[in-house]
Design an enzyme around this catalytic site. Structure first.
Site, short mmCIF file in Angstrom:
data_model
loop_
_atom_site.label_atom_id
_atom_site.label_comp_id
_atom_site.label_asym_id
_atom_site.label_seq_id
_atom_site.Cartn_x
_atom_site.Cartn_y
_atom_site.Cartn_z
N ASN A 1 52.56 27.96 28.31
CA ASN A 1 51.56 27.25 27.54
C ASN A 1 51.69 27.51 26.04
O ASN A 1 51.22 26.71 25.23
CB ASN A 1 50.16 27.68 28.03
CG ASN A 1 49.07 27.23 27.08
OD1 ASN A 1 48.74 26.05 27.02
ND2 ASN A 1 48.53 28.15 26.30
N ALA B 1 56.92 16.81 13.63
CA ALA B 1 57.59 17.99 14.20
C ALA B 1 57.07 18.30 15.61
O ALA B 1 57.85 18.49 16.54
CB ALA B 1 57.36 19.20 13.29
N TYR B 2 55.73 18.36 15.76
CA TYR B 2 55.13 18.73 17.04
C TYR B 2 55.51 17.72 18.12
O TYR B 2 55.97 18.08 19.22
CB TYR B 2 53.61 18.81 16.90
CG TYR B 2 52.87 19.14 18.18
CD1 TYR B 2 52.81 20.46 18.63
CD2 TYR B 2 52.25 18.15 18.94
CE1 TYR B 2 52.14 20.78 19.81
CE2 TYR B 2 51.59 18.46 20.11
CZ TYR B 2 51.53 19.77 20.55
OH TYR B 2 50.87 20.08 21.72
N SER C 1 53.13 17.65 26.10
CA SER C 1 52.07 16.83 25.51
C SER C 1 52.47 15.36 25.52
O SER C 1 53.65 15.03 25.38
CB SER C 1 51.83 17.25 24.06
OG SER C 1 50.96 16.35 23.41
N THR D 1 40.31 22.70 20.97
CA THR D 1 40.85 24.05 20.74
C THR D 1 41.14 24.20 19.25
O THR D 1 41.02 23.25 18.48
CB THR D 1 42.18 24.26 21.49
OG1 THR D 1 43.14 23.32 20.99
CG2 THR D 1 42.03 24.08 22.99
N LYS E 1 57.81 18.35 21.53
CA LYS E 1 57.26 18.16 22.88
C LYS E 1 58.07 17.13 23.68
O LYS E 1 58.17 17.24 24.91
CB LYS E 1 55.78 17.77 22.80
CG LYS E 1 54.88 18.93 22.34
CD LYS E 1 54.93 20.10 23.32
CE LYS E 1 53.98 21.21 23.00
NZ LYS E 1 54.00 22.30 24.00
N ASP F 1 55.93 37.24 22.78
CA ASP F 1 56.04 36.29 21.67
C ASP F 1 57.23 35.41 21.99
O ASP F 1 58.38 35.86 21.94
CB ASP F 1 56.25 37.04 20.35
CG ASP F 1 56.43 36.09 19.17
OD1 ASP F 1 56.51 34.87 19.38
OD2 ASP F 1 56.51 36.59 18.03
N ILE F 2 56.99 34.14 22.35
CA ILE F 2 58.10 33.31 22.84
C ILE F 2 59.04 32.86 21.72
O ILE F 2 60.08 32.27 21.99
CB ILE F 2 57.64 32.09 23.67
CG1 ILE F 2 56.87 31.09 22.82
CG2 ILE F 2 56.87 32.51 24.90
CD1 ILE F 2 56.89 29.70 23.40
#
Length: 291
Positions: free
Chosen positions: A113, A211-212, A159, A249, A216, A85-86
């Protein structure tokens, strides 16, 4: 235990792009310049149940069986599950210590990933997103990199959502400068983003309310800084970031246009194939692209 000539670790690999990366590593290893005897891939994920299910899926995969690439079918590759669990320091350190003990000569490839994309935007969403996508992947990179043998590869799946065209000129330049300076310089930018969000002024500060995307941008930036530091060690270890593309996904809620196998192509190329010694780059569609 049989000596493994090549060893890989893939994070967030129980489904989606991560699982496809493991599949493609197995399929492409026989024609890779790295091919040399048995190949062991650690498929890592948080859940032992989902991890075991993913290994089982691969062991019964029609394409892998037909290609006879897995050891059970007479090939070179074995896939094993390991918990990781990173977003948890202890979990990262436990996996690192396991790899050190199990493979004292080192590993060859690490592909980070694992990541999250949460709905909504507020201070908590930003904190949770950065904890995994930025700090977690950074800690995993720092844990794996010393274990990678000379000539090996570290690949961070970032990304194009993290491209710098969404920022004010000042913040964009700060990202570019930090990526050429040091990891702490990049981390300071992430902290600046979090503080601006906490105070409800991220747009005024030159960041998008995303946020994402910002996590990235940070991941790509520190990958470049990490590559620069690694080059000084003169071990021939290549460190790159890439975008898999818009993949169908759970993370894209099924809206992506690429299949997971198509999304896996660039990360697997950066791990297994000849990329002309390029390091510290951002790649998409199997080529270097503007960050």
């Amino acid at each position: 235990m049989a000596v493994q000539s090549r060893v890989a670790a893939v994070t967030g690999a129980n489904k989606g792009i991560g699982l496809a990366i493991v599949r493609q590593l197995a399929l492409q290893y026989p024609s890779s310049p790295f091919k040399s005897g048995p190949f062991l891939i650690y498929l890592t994920a948080r859940s032992p149940e989902r991890g075991a299910e993913a290994v089982n899926t691969l062991n019964n995969d029609a394409q892998l069986k037909q290609a006879k690439v897995l050891a059970q079918d007479g090939g070179d590759t074995t896939v094993k599950y390991h918990a990781l669990d990173i977003s948890d320091h202890k979990s990262i350190h436990a996996f690192r210590d396991f790899l050190k003990e199990e493979h004292p000569d080192g590993i060859d490839f690490a592909i980070n990933n694992a990541g999250v994309a949460l709905d909504g935007f507020d201070s908590t969403v930003v904190k949770t997103t950065l904890a995994t996508n930025y700090y977690g992947t950074l800690e995993a990179s720092n844990a794996f990199l010393p274990l990678i043998r000379n000539g090996g590869r570290l690949v961070n799946v970032s990304s194009t959502a993290g491209r710098l065209n969404k920022y004010s000129d000042e913040i964009r330049n700060a990202f570019l400068s930090a990526s050429k300076t040091s990891i702490p310089a990049v981390t300071a930018l992430m902290q600046r983003f979090q503080t601006a969000v906490d105070e409800g002024r991220e747009q005024k500060a030159g960041f998008p309310s995303a946020a994402y995307a910002t996590s990235k941008a940070g991941e790509t930036a520190y990958t470049k800084a990490l590559a620069m530091e690694e080059t000084k060690r003169d071990r021939g270890v290549l460190v790159n970031a890439c975008c898999p593309g818009y993949v169908d996904t759970d993370m894209t809620k099924g809206r992506g246009r690429k299949t997971p196998d198509q999304g896996a192509m660039t990360p697997v190329m950066l791990a297994l194939h000849d990329i002309g010694g390029k390091t510290g780059e951002f790649w998409m569609s199997e080529q270097i692209t503007e960050w």
